[in-house]
Motif scaffolding. Sequence first.
Motif, PDB file in Angstrom:
ATOM      1  N   LEU A 137       4.959  10.084  -2.080  1.00 44.16           N
ATOM      2  CA  LEU A 137       5.216   8.638  -2.027  1.00 44.16           C
ATOM      3  C   LEU A 137       5.994   8.193  -3.269  1.00 44.16           C
ATOM      4  CD1 LEU A 137       1.798   7.303  -0.647  1.00 44.16           C
ATOM      5  CD2 LEU A 137       4.022   7.218   0.528  1.00 44.16           C
ATOM      6  N   PHE A 194       7.875   4.680  -4.021  1.00 44.96           N
ATOM      7  CA  PHE A 194       6.688   3.816  -4.074  1.00 44.96           C
ATOM      8  C   PHE A 194       6.083   3.861  -5.479  1.00 44.96           C
ATOM      9  CE2 PHE A 194       7.042   4.618   0.411  1.00 44.96           C
ATOM     10  CZ  PHE A 194       6.406   3.563   1.057  1.00 44.96           C
ATOM     11  N   CYS A 214      -0.370   1.561  -2.640  1.00 53.26           N
ATOM     12  CA  CYS A 214       1.012   1.818  -3.049  1.00 53.26           C
ATOM     13  C   CYS A 214       1.920   0.646  -2.731  1.00 53.26           C
ATOM     14  CB  CYS A 214       1.517   3.101  -2.420  1.00 53.26           C
ATOM     15  SG  CYS A 214       1.487   3.101  -0.645  1.00 53.26           S
ATOM     16  N   LYS A 215       2.924   0.497  -3.574  1.00 54.28           N
ATOM     17  CA  LYS A 215       3.840  -0.638  -3.469  1.00 54.28           C
ATOM     18  C   LYS A 215       5.245  -0.125  -3.183  1.00 54.28           C
ATOM     19  CE  LYS A 215       5.595  -4.153  -6.614  1.00 54.28           C
ATOM     20  NZ  LYS A 215       5.363  -4.750  -7.933  1.00 54.28           N
ATOM     21  N   PRO A 216       5.804  -0.500  -2.016  1.00 53.60           N
ATOM     22  CA  PRO A 216       7.164  -0.049  -1.685  1.00 53.60           C
ATOM     23  C   PRO A 216       8.218  -0.796  -2.506  1.00 53.60           C
ATOM     24  CG  PRO A 216       6.311  -1.500   0.030  1.00 53.60           C
ATOM     25  CD  PRO A 216       5.204  -1.335  -0.976  1.00 53.60           C
ATOM     26  N   GLN A 217       9.418  -0.199  -2.602  1.00 57.14           N
ATOM     27  CA  GLN A 217      10.486  -0.780  -3.427  1.00 57.14           C
ATOM     28  C   GLN A 217      11.395  -1.751  -2.674  1.00 57.14           C
ATOM     29  OE1 GLN A 217      11.731   0.931  -6.962  1.00 57.14           O
ATOM     30  NE2 GLN A 217       9.582   0.343  -6.884  1.00 57.14           N
ATOM     31  N   GLN A 274       1.464  -4.572  -1.299  1.00 60.45           N
ATOM     32  CA  GLN A 274       0.931  -3.204  -1.328  1.00 60.45           C
ATOM     33  C   GLN A 274       0.469  -2.771   0.067  1.00 60.45           C
ATOM     34  OE1 GLN A 274       0.214  -1.544  -4.447  1.00 60.45           O
ATOM     35  NE2 GLN A 274       0.528  -3.233  -5.871  1.00 60.45           N
TER      36      GLN A 274
END
Length: 351
Positions: A278, A283, A295-298, A327
């Motif tokens: 990830l 992420f 998790c935090k996507p871009q 998130q």
Amino acid sequence: MYIKQTIEQLAPYVPGIQPQMDGRVIKINANENPYPPSPRVKEILSEFDYGQLRYYPDATSQRLRTLIGTHFNLSSGHVFCGNGSDEIIAYLFQICLEEGDSIATPYPTYTLYKTIADIHRVHTEYVPTRDDFSIDIEALINTGAKGIFIANPNAQTGLLLPLAEIEYLLQNYEGLVVIDEAYIDFAPATASAYELVARYPNLVVLRTFSKSHSLCGIRVGFCLAAPMLVDALDKCRDSYNVSHLSQLMAAAAFEDQLYLQKTIKQVVATRERVRETLISLGFEVLPSQANFLLCKPQHHTAGEIYEFLKSKQIYVRYFDAPRLSDQLRISVGTDDEMDVLLEQLIEFLGD
Ligand SMILES: *Cc1c(COP(=O)(O)O)cnc(C)c1O
């Protein structure tokens, strides 16, 4: 029909979606264990004489308490068993907190503490975690609340609070301290606060068979606490709060520590592998010590990715709440399930 105002105004606890499980569905939204429970649980079920069901179960789950106490080097008088650890949380409000009292808990965390507090007309003081989601113990103490609830590792983040900080809290705070260790088996063995139970009469360490033992379905949890607290819990519990079959299955699973360690090891290995992938996909992923990853996507919103995955029958958890709405929380599934997830993510992010 008259319903109490407290209940009518209550925002109910919202669990993850329970989709119909056909072959293609990947359900990684409720931190359930992807592996089956110990094979000894299956033996219990296949050997069980159903005629036994006409009797009430052992009211105190004594055999289970003894097994658990022995394992943790405590007497069985330090152990209480409940119909899931959620039930024990509710009992703790009944025995320790009066209407109008306050509890303090970090934000974000397991939302059930507030739901149960609301039911008991107890105020919840949320203490924000720091920017890196670490828990601010000093701020929790400074609330002056009558009880402090900490999930460790914390729910939603997976971050582990070091044992030294828990001991610092106990040295500086005399109210009820509940350390909810639902996910502790996925953290290093030295992380648990159970050894402090013998020294601090205000400490409750909460555990569950749901996550590491893969037994969400039987609803068994337990807590380790001073005998005075256990006696009080016994006074207010339902007379037969843990079913006969649940006691037998939990005991069988608990005795099979080898199988437990094997599944934990597998989940942890998969967690680390998925975390690295990830991160390589852009992420931001917290260093979880639990069986899930926050998790935090871009370049996309978390909501978009959630909807896309759902359309592929992959269910992850999305919280439309402060600090969490950017998130995704992904429970660790089998390696095959995680490979499907990662393939779909790569495809989606590539478009
Ligand atoms: C899953 C979970 C529980 C629930 O445990 P049950 O024994 O299934 O009721 C308790 N606390 C936390 C933080 C959890 O994530």
